[in-house]
Scaffold this motif. Structure first.
Motif, mmCIF file in Angstrom:
data_model
loop_
_atom_site.group_PDB
_atom_site.id
_atom_site.type_symbol
_atom_site.label_atom_id
_atom_site.label_comp_id
_atom_site.label_asym_id
_atom_site.label_seq_id
_atom_site.Cartn_x
_atom_site.Cartn_y
_atom_site.Cartn_z
ATOM 1 N N ALA A 1 26.958 56.445 26.101
ATOM 2 C CA ALA A 1 26.026 56.059 27.156
ATOM 3 C C ALA A 1 25.699 57.254 28.051
ATOM 4 N N THR A 2 26.746 58.012 28.411
ATOM 5 C CA THR A 2 26.541 59.145 29.305
ATOM 6 C C THR A 2 25.652 60.193 28.646
ATOM 7 N N ARG A 3 25.960 60.453 27.376
ATOM 8 C CA ARG A 3 25.206 61.469 26.644
ATOM 9 C C ARG A 3 23.745 61.046 26.493
ATOM 10 N N LYS A 4 23.571 59.783 26.228
ATOM 11 C CA LYS A 4 22.229 59.255 26.029
ATOM 12 C C LYS A 4 21.396 59.377 27.299
ATOM 13 N N LYS A 5 22.068 59.151 28.409
ATOM 14 C CA LYS A 5 21.357 59.230 29.680
ATOM 15 C C LYS A 5 20.931 60.677 29.955
ATOM 16 N N LYS A 6 21.813 61.607 29.608
ATOM 17 C CA LYS A 6 21.466 63.021 29.795
ATOM 18 C C LYS A 6 20.266 63.400 28.936
ATOM 19 N N LEU A 7 20.222 62.871 27.721
ATOM 20 C CA LEU A 7 19.108 63.154 26.822
ATOM 21 C C LEU A 7 17.796 62.673 27.433
ATOM 22 N N LEU A 8 17.855 61.476 28.004
ATOM 23 C CA LEU A 8 16.650 60.934 28.641
ATOM 24 C C LEU A 8 16.212 61.803 29.818
ATOM 25 N N GLU A 9 17.190 62.291 30.591
ATOM 26 C CA GLU A 9 16.870 63.170 31.720
ATOM 27 C C GLU A 9 16.153 64.412 31.220
ATOM 28 N N LYS A 10 16.667 64.946 30.098
ATOM 29 C CA LYS A 10 16.094 66.163 29.542
ATOM 30 C C LYS A 10 14.664 65.919 29.092
ATOM 31 N N GLN A 11 14.470 64.757 28.476
ATOM 32 C CA GLN A 11 13.123 64.444 28.021
ATOM 33 C C GLN A 11 12.174 64.270 29.195
ATOM 34 N N LYS B 1 23.938 52.590 41.717
ATOM 35 C CA LYS B 1 23.292 51.386 41.194
ATOM 36 C C LYS B 1 22.188 51.764 40.201
ATOM 37 N N ALA B 2 21.442 52.822 40.567
ATOM 38 C CA ALA B 2 20.341 53.226 39.693
ATOM 39 C C ALA B 2 20.876 53.700 38.338
ATOM 40 N N ASP B 3 21.986 54.473 38.365
ATOM 41 C CA ASP B 3 22.624 54.890 37.104
ATOM 42 C C ASP B 3 22.961 53.674 36.257
ATOM 43 N N GLN B 4 23.538 52.672 36.931
ATOM 44 C CA GLN B 4 23.961 51.476 36.209
ATOM 45 C C GLN B 4 22.764 50.750 35.620
ATOM 46 N N GLY B 5 21.667 50.730 36.378
ATOM 47 C CA GLY B 5 20.459 50.063 35.893
ATOM 48 C C GLY B 5 19.909 50.756 34.653
ATOM 49 N N GLU B 6 19.877 52.097 34.694
ATOM 50 C CA GLU B 6 19.380 52.848 33.533
ATOM 51 C C GLU B 6 20.269 52.616 32.325
ATOM 52 N N GLU B 7 21.587 52.646 32.588
ATOM 53 C CA GLU B 7 22.522 52.450 31.489
ATOM 54 C C GLU B 7 22.375 51.063 30.882
ATOM 55 N N LEU B 8 22.239 50.081 31.749
ATOM 56 C CA LEU B 8 22.106 48.713 31.255
ATOM 57 C C LEU B 8 20.860 48.579 30.381
ATOM 58 N N LEU C 1 19.222 51.066 28.764
ATOM 59 C CA LEU C 1 19.223 51.807 27.502
ATOM 60 C C LEU C 1 20.255 51.279 26.523
ATOM 61 N N MET C 2 21.289 50.632 27.021
ATOM 62 C CA MET C 2 22.234 49.995 26.110
ATOM 63 C C MET C 2 21.726 48.610 25.710
ATOM 64 N N GLY C 3 21.207 47.870 26.691
ATOM 65 C CA GLY C 3 20.862 46.462 26.465
ATOM 66 C C GLY C 3 19.676 46.267 25.546
ATOM 67 N N LEU C 4 18.724 47.199 25.569
ATOM 68 C CA LEU C 4 17.569 47.021 24.690
ATOM 69 C C LEU C 4 17.942 47.251 23.232
ATOM 70 N N ARG C 5 19.167 47.751 22.988
ATOM 71 C CA ARG C 5 19.592 47.954 21.597
ATOM 72 C C ARG C 5 19.881 46.626 20.899
ATOM 73 N N VAL D 1 10.200 53.884 23.762
ATOM 74 C CA VAL D 1 10.078 52.737 24.669
ATOM 75 C C VAL D 1 10.825 53.030 25.974
ATOM 76 N N LEU D 2 12.038 53.571 25.831
ATOM 77 C CA LEU D 2 12.839 53.870 27.022
ATOM 78 C C LEU D 2 12.173 54.936 27.889
ATOM 79 N N ARG D 3 11.582 55.942 27.231
ATOM 80 C CA ARG D 3 10.887 56.991 27.997
ATOM 81 C C ARG D 3 9.774 56.385 28.842
ATOM 82 N N GLU D 4 9.031 55.445 28.225
ATOM 83 C CA GLU D 4 7.946 54.814 28.981
ATOM 84 C C GLU D 4 8.484 53.981 30.140
ATOM 85 N N LEU D 5 9.555 53.249 29.878
ATOM 86 C CA LEU D 5 10.066 52.328 30.899
ATOM 87 C C LEU D 5 10.761 53.077 32.035
#
Lengths: 599, 385
Positions: free
Chosen positions: A561-571, B313-320, B322-326, B378-382
């Motif tokens: 999850a952490t790595r994925k988030k960093k990738l998105l930041e980079k993009q 909270k924002a970190d948690q929202g992003e994580e939720l 990007l994980m949840g849409l899987r 999709v995630l990039r757009e959202l």
């Protein structure tokens, strides 16, 4: 002030990496001009970009005192000249300021293109030329072969070529003796009215504009009131001196000497390369021949990728312009790109140098729009408009005809590449004017439209001739031709910054090439994107960039999850380097790369 | 996500050793000559005690032995760990205990012991049903051996899953179709089907950088393989419930669902990540990556944790998101937005829905089959902006 017979003025002609800077360093060092403890490598190279590209943009100079084997003390002035066709005029002025050249050739490599372009400039300036074979300490050195090549290719006697290793110091003494013995002393009249040639100038934050001059006749002293002959402006000389290489003030500069003056001049554009400087009173009545004010010939828009950086860009451009009279700019607004500047340059390399400096020294990401030349658009009502930007092209119904600038291009090329060069010139709408041979080298002269040359002609020429062609050009005027404005539409929206003027007969080919390039340059989006080239309302070429097909991370578990988030930041950061047109993100480099032709 | 129970609570335990390093693998795995299982047991138990002290009052839903190759652990080590887990936490009635296993006969020999220790689900790294490709992937087993180990696992454990890697070098769509249908005939109740991803820092990554990794399918072929995989697994009654995971309804990996639903999990062992809530704050935790460093830290400093980050909270929202849409369930828009502290871009949702990538249904947002293939887009757009 030194007696004329004890002065030698020279330049060094060499290809990049053949050891020009090291040789210059060694000459400076061995004569004790610079103490060993102050010695830094490559004293004469100033800017990173110059070093990286192997080009010199500003002339540099150094005065060396040398006691020769004949027991007499000589003053040797070395001018290091710019070495690119964009700066051909500046080179020609530097060459006119000296009487001879050292032709430095790497004895392991032989003669190369850049050597040729500059050596012909030296020959044009009636230089005495002393061949120097460098790097003889390397096992691969082959002095005999390279000397023969110099005779064959350049056509000068290389039997007395000096064998040098600038690295180890072999041959440095012989080189200094050759400068004294073989190069002619300058000529000039001490009592004649002052005539000094303006070789180059640059801006210094403390001293104002520093003017590099070669005194032809007369004497220049501190406190003199001088006149720039091209515009009759008067200045009060507050300092004169020489470079060793640090500045050292002197009391006067006499005929044959090379040095600098400062006169509280605020802007480099008040000092034009090639101008003649004389005294306000009892000045010369005729200027030196050959002066021409430099005129920008290539124009393009520079826009910040981030609109918020517009003021920073303005600041950067103004500062660069202080030091570069040949670079012009005015504000421009584009519907898609926002605020930016329309800038004029001497050529494409000049454009790239300025752009690189803005990006690097001022840390501003730029979008560079399609380079353009100046077209004369003749309207039906008899009016004539100078068109610098295809986006400003008036409505065709009001246009009678369009003229474009032409150049006379002179290309020297080894026989084996002649066919490729002729094809390249034909492809670029060239008209052959002359074709002659000098040994195994051909000299071709073409009348070419400047707009076919500004962009990537020189790169293509180098590539088809493996770097063995030299190229020079001069403007020869305007001629009418069937030119049209080609627009590029991305996702059905016209992108102004990609509009170009093209010849009607080439429009389809160019249009196809551009849309194909753009298809590769624009990343895939979530939807398919039509990319079209159009003239007026008519589509002449079309490609479709398919929608993103697959972009998904296969594995994503707790640790990912952490790595994925960093990738998105980079993009996200990557996206900031793009500009949005409608729904489409176009990367900044696409604007220039779309124009590069492969053929 | 301050409610610890929401999304479940699991424990991940990392065993960092393998017999050989596979050329595609960028996991935290190491090959060593000798492993002192007792020394590792002591360290794991210490960390389990520390984790339990931090997460009192939780009901443990799942345990996952990952690696590395956890089937190299002795049965007694697994037993000791499970005993300590039972002592330290209250357990869910339906506790899921998964162990990743290599499909060799040596490891199958330990299956009985694992089962006795409480393991009730194995996930087998079969990776390919073709001996040439197994060799290319650096695997030490043959197809025959894998099938035998699988059959034995099927008899031993209530739930068995296995992994295959596809979109391999020189693999055609037809070859994958054939391989996948024989995989579906093996009657597992869960399959993890991963497209080969070339990661930096792996042997494949280096070969790729040197231009040496030839024959990988292009984007269009890889996409076609993915689509075919979706269709074939659905037809066989094991539809995708996540990008790469397929199961008979009810046989989903409950442990992995904790990751995708934003639940809470503790990470034990070298390089293990955790997400735990303490005093209402959600933290991301990491442990020392190198086995030696982790052991030393546990022994000398009393814990193996190397990093603890308070998630905004924002970190948690992003994580939720990007994980949840899987997963096929998708996410709750209101939950994501509450955490993000901003609305998701309505225009992007609308556009992506119109283009057939997203379904916005009441409060649920989920990706379609087409959307799964381009989930990163999709995630990039959202999350743009």
């Amino acid at each position: 002030m030194t007696d004329l017979s004890h002065i030698r003025n020279f330049s060094i002609v060499a290809h990049i990496d053949h050891g020009k800077s090291t040789l210059a360093d060694r000459l400076i060092q061995s004569t004790g001009t610079v103490q060993d403890r102050d010695m830094k490598e490559q004293l004469l190279d100033a800017m990173d970009i110059e070093r990286e590209r192997g080009i010199t943009i500003k002339a540099n100079t150094v005065r060396i005192d040398y006691v020769a084997d004949d027991g007499r003390k000589y003053v040797l002035n070395l001018i290091d000249t710019p070495g690119h066709v964009d700066f051909a005029y500046e080179v020609s002025r530097s060459m006119r300021a000296v009487e001879g050249s050292l032709l430095v050739v790497d004895s392991t490599q032989g003669v190369e293109a850049q050597t040729l372009a500059n050596v012909y400039q030296a020959i044009d300036a009636d230089h005495e030329i002393v061949p120097v074979l460098n790097k003889i300490d390397l096992p691969a050195a082959d002095c005999e072969r390279v000397a023969e090549q110099i005779e064959d290719v350049i056509g000068i006697d290389a039997s007395g070529a000096i064998q040098v290793s600038a690295k180890t110091g072999i041959g440095i003494h012989e080189t200094l003796e050759a400068i004294v013995k073989l190069l002619p002393p300058p000529q000039g009249e001490r009592d004649a009215p002052l005539k000094a040639m303006l070789v180059d100038s640059w801006y210094d934050a403390y001293l104002g504009v520093i003017v590099l001059v070669r005194i032809i006749d007369g004497v220049l002293k501190k406190g003199d009131r001088i006149r720039m002959m091209h515009n009759d402006s008067i200045h009060h000389v507050d300092r004169i001196g020489v470079f060793r290489p640090p500045m050292q003030t002197v009391d006067e500069l006499g005929p044959g000497e090379i040095g600098f003056l400062t006169a509280s001049i605020k802007q480099v554009r008040d000092t034009r390369v090639g101008d003649t400087i004389t005294h306000e009173k009892k000045g010369a009545d005729k200027a030196l021949p050959g002066f021409k004010p430099s005129q920008p010939v290539v124009f393009c828009g520079l826009f910040p990728v981030d609109n918020a950086e517009f003021e920073d860009l303005r600041d950067a451009i103004e500062k660069l312009a202080l030091n570069d009279a040949s670079f012009s700019f005015e504000m421009e607004t584009s519907a898609a790109l926002g605020f930016g500047f329309r800038c004029g340059f001497l050529g494409l390399l000049h454009l790239e140098v300025i752009r690189d400096r803005i990006e690097r020294e001022y840390d501003i990401d730029l979008i560079t729009t399609a380079p353009s030349v100046i077209y004369n658009v003749h309207m039906r009502d008899g009016e004539m408009i100078e068109l610098h930007n295809p986006a400003d092209m008036p409505d065709l119904t009001h246009v009678d005809h369009i003229e474009e600038p032409r150049i006379k291009a002179t290309i020297l090329v080894p026989d084996e590449f002649l066919g490729d060069v002729l094809k390249l010139c034909q492809d670029r709408r060239g008209i052959q004017m002359d074709l002659t041979y000098a040994g195994s080298r051909a000299m071709v002269v073409y009348d070419l439209p400047l707009n076919e040359v500004v962009f990537d002609f020189y790169d293509r020429l180098k590539s088809v001739t493996k770097g063995y062609a030299s190229f020079d050009y001069q403007m020869i005027g305007y001629r009418q031709d069937h030119l049209v404005k080609m627009q590029i539409l991305v996702n059905d929206e016209p992108v102004d910054a990609l509009s170009t003027m093209v010849h009607r007969d080439r429009a389809e080919t160019r249009g196809r090439a551009m849309v194909e390039k753009l298809k590769d340059l624009i990343p895939r989006h979530m939807f398919k994107i039509p990319i079209q080239a159009a003239i007026g309302g008519r589509i002449i070429a079309r490609e479709t960039l398919a929608a993103l097909r697959k972009d998904v991370t296969a594995k994503c578990y707790g640790g990912d999850a952490t790595r994925k988030k960093k990738l998105l930041e980079k993009q996200k950061a990557g996206k900031k380097k793009m500009r949005q047109f409608g729904k489409v993100d176009i990367p900044q480099e696409a604007f220039i790369n779309a124009l590069k032709m492969d053929g | 996500m301050t409610e610890p129970s929401q999304g479940g609570f699991g424990l991940y335990l990392h065993w960092p050793f393998c017999q050989a390093k596979c050329p595609y693998c960028d996991f935290n795995s190491h090959v060593v000559a000798r492993i002192d299982q007792e020394q590792w047991e002591t360290a794991y138990l210490a960390e389990l005690d520390r984790a339990a002290a931090e997460t009192p009052d939780r009901i443990l839903d799942t345990v996952f032995f990952g690696g590395g190759t956890p089937s190299l652990m002795s049965a007694s080590l697994v037993q000791a760990i499970m005993d300590r887990i039972r002592r330290n936490w209250r357990l869910s009635n339906s506790l899921e205990v998964t162990l990743e296993a290599n499909p060799t006969s040596v490891e199958a020999g330990r299956f009985q012991g694992y089962r006795q220790a409480g393991v009730n689900r194995v996930s087998m790294g079969i990776q390919a049903l073709n001996n040439d490709d197994l060799r290319r992937l650096g695997r030490l087993h043959s197809v025959e051996e894998a099938r035998r180990a699988f059959d034995f696992a099927r008899e031993t454990f209530p739930q068995v899953s296995f992994d295959l890697i596809y979109a391999r070098q020189d693999q055609s769509l037809a070859a994958w179709e054939e391989e996948l249908s024989s995989a579906l005939n093996m009657a597992a109740d869960h399959l993890s089907l991963y497209q080969l991803t070339i990661e930096e820092g792996t042997a494949f990554g280096e070969r790729m950088a040197r231009g040496g990794l030839k024959g990988l399918p292009d984007e269009d072929t890889a996409a076609a393989m993915f689509e075919m995989t979706q269709a074939m697994t659905a037809d066989a009654g094991l539809p995708a419930y996540e990008i790469s995971n397929h199961a008979r309804p009810g046989a989903e990996s409950r442990h992995n669902m904790i990751y995708w639903k934003g639940g809470e999990y503790v990470g034990v062992g070298p390089g293990a990540h955790g997400r735990i809530v303490s005093d209402g704050q959600r933290y991301a935790t990491e442990t020392h990556l190198a086995p030696g460093a982790w052991l030393q830290a546990v022994e000398r400093q009393g814990h193996g944790e190397s990093l603890r980050t308070a998630l905004t909270k924002a970190d948690q929202g992003e994580e939720l998101l990007l994980m949840g849409l899987r997963i096929s369930d998708g996410v709750s828009v209101s939950q994501v937005q509450d955490l993000l502290g901003r609305p998701l871009p309505y225009s992007a949702i609308k556009q992506l829905s119109d283009d057939g990538y997203l379904v916005h249904d009441g409060d649920r947002l989920r990706v379609t089959g087409a959307g799964r293939l381009v989930l990163n887009g999709v995630l990039r757009e959202l999350l743009a902006g």
